[in-house]
Design a protein around this motif. Structure first.
Motif, PDB file in Angstrom:
ATOM      1  N   TYR A  46      12.134  -1.798   3.862  1.00  0.00           N
ATOM      2  CA  TYR A  46      10.691  -1.912   3.983  1.00  0.00           C
ATOM      3  C   TYR A  46       9.854  -1.851   2.727  1.00  0.00           C
ATOM      4  O   TYR A  46       8.897  -2.535   2.663  1.00  0.00           O
ATOM      5  N   LEU A  47      10.158  -0.885   1.862  1.00  0.00           N
ATOM      6  CA  LEU A  47       9.499  -0.760   0.750  1.00  0.00           C
ATOM      7  C   LEU A  47       9.442  -1.906  -0.126  1.00  0.00           C
ATOM      8  O   LEU A  47       8.631  -2.086  -1.132  1.00  0.00           O
ATOM      9  N   LEU A  99       3.693  10.893   3.406  1.00  0.00           N
ATOM     10  CA  LEU A  99       2.693  10.821   2.006  1.00  0.00           C
ATOM     11  C   LEU A  99       1.721  11.819   2.271  1.00  0.00           C
ATOM     12  O   LEU A  99       0.988  11.773   1.193  1.00  0.00           O
ATOM     13  N   ASN A 100       1.781  12.644   3.174  1.00  0.00           N
ATOM     14  CA  ASN A 100       0.541  13.616   3.216  1.00  0.00           C
ATOM     15  C   ASN A 100      -0.830  13.045   2.982  1.00  0.00           C
ATOM     16  O   ASN A 100      -1.653  13.529   2.235  1.00  0.00           O
ATOM     17  N   LYS A 154       1.159  -1.309  -0.009  1.00  0.00           N
ATOM     18  CA  LYS A 154      -0.137  -0.004  -0.155  1.00  0.00           C
ATOM     19  C   LYS A 154       0.892   1.076   0.117  1.00  0.00           C
ATOM     20  O   LYS A 154       0.536   2.361  -0.801  1.00  0.00           O
ATOM     21  N   VAL A 155       1.853   1.425   0.731  1.00  0.00           N
ATOM     22  CA  VAL A 155       2.815   2.381   0.869  1.00  0.00           C
ATOM     23  C   VAL A 155       3.429   2.578  -0.547  1.00  0.00           C
ATOM     24  O   VAL A 155       3.467   3.833  -1.066  1.00  0.00           O
ATOM     25  N   ASN A 156       3.760   1.556  -1.271  1.00  0.00           N
ATOM     26  CA  ASN A 156       4.523   1.670  -2.632  1.00  0.00           C
ATOM     27  C   ASN A 156       3.542   2.187  -3.426  1.00  0.00           C
ATOM     28  O   ASN A 156       3.756   2.982  -4.400  1.00  0.00           O
ATOM     29  N   TYR A 157       2.133   1.870  -3.435  1.00  0.00           N
ATOM     30  CA  TYR A 157       1.129   2.190  -4.235  1.00  0.00           C
ATOM     31  C   TYR A 157       1.111   3.666  -4.135  1.00  0.00           C
ATOM     32  O   TYR A 157       0.959   4.417  -5.029  1.00  0.00           O
ATOM     33  N   PHE A 193      11.034   9.032  -1.490  1.00  0.00           N
ATOM     34  CA  PHE A 193      10.340   8.736  -0.421  1.00  0.00           C
ATOM     35  C   PHE A 193      11.223   8.628   0.913  1.00  0.00           C
ATOM     36  O   PHE A 193      10.811   9.255   2.117  1.00  0.00           O
ATOM     37  N   ALA A 194      12.286   7.731   0.764  1.00  0.00           N
ATOM     38  CA  ALA A 194      12.902   7.560   2.035  1.00  0.00           C
ATOM     39  C   ALA A 194      13.612   8.708   2.486  1.00  0.00           C
ATOM     40  O   ALA A 194      13.594   8.940   3.742  1.00  0.00           O
TER      41      ALA A 194
END
Length: 137
Positions: free
Chosen positions: A56-57, A75-76, A15-18, A30-31
Motif C-alpha cells: 500500500y505504502l 498516525l494520530n 499522503k500517508v507516506n508524507y 508504521f506497518a
C-alpha cells in the motif's frame, strides 16, 4: 483512491507516506504499529501482512477503505487531516513546510487583526518575489 487539488492528483498512499515522514518513523515502523491494532480486511476477514501494508505504502496496491480508521489512529491524526490537501501539496515550494503552515493556520484564530494584516502583507511580498523568480527561469 485519489484526491484532486489545484490541478494535481495526489494518491492517498502518497499522503500517508508524507505523514509517515512528518512523524519521523519508517514505513516498517508504521506497518508494525498498524498491525498492533489488528485491522481486518473486509473481503478476507484477515489482518493484512506487513508485505501487504508495504505494498500500500509503495503504491503497488490500493489501500482498502476499511483500513482508513486504523491508518489515522496509527498516525494520530483525524480522517479529515488525511484527506486535507489545502497546504501539503499546494506547490512544490512549500511541501516540506506544510506541518508548520498547518500549525500557523491553527494559531491564526488567536492573532489580533493588525497581526493578520502584517502576515498577509509579508506573504504577498514573498509571493511577488517567488513569481518574479519563476518568470526569470
Amino acid at each position: 483512491m485519489d484526491i484532486t487539488t489545484k490541478g494535481m492528483i495526489m494518491e492517498v498512499w502518497e499522503k500517508v507516506n508524507y505523514l509517515i515522514d512528518e512523524k519521523h518513523i519508517t514505513k516498517q515502523e508504521f506497518a508494525n504499529k498498524l498491525l498492533l491494532l489488528e485491522p481486518k480486511l473486509k473481503r478476507t476477514g484477515e489482518t493484512p501482512s506487513v508485505q501487504t501494508i508495504l505494498g500500500y505504502l509503495y503504491g503497488k496496491r490500493e489501500i482498502k477503505i476499511e483500513l482508513i480508521p486504523y491508518i489515522v489512529e496509527t498516525l494520530n491524526i483525524s480522517v479529515q487531516e488525511l484527506f486535507s490537501f489545502d497546504i501539503e501539496y499546494a506547490t512544490e515550494y512549500n511541501i516540506r513546510y506544510s506541518k508548520d503552515a498547518r500549525e500557523i493556520l491553527d494559531l491564526l484564530q488567536y492573532a489580533p487583526k493588525n497581526t493578520i494584516e502584517h502576515i498577509k502583507n509579508a506573504l504577498n511580498k514573498f509571493k511577488v518575489c517567488y513569481e518574479d523568480g519563476v518568470r526569470k527561469i
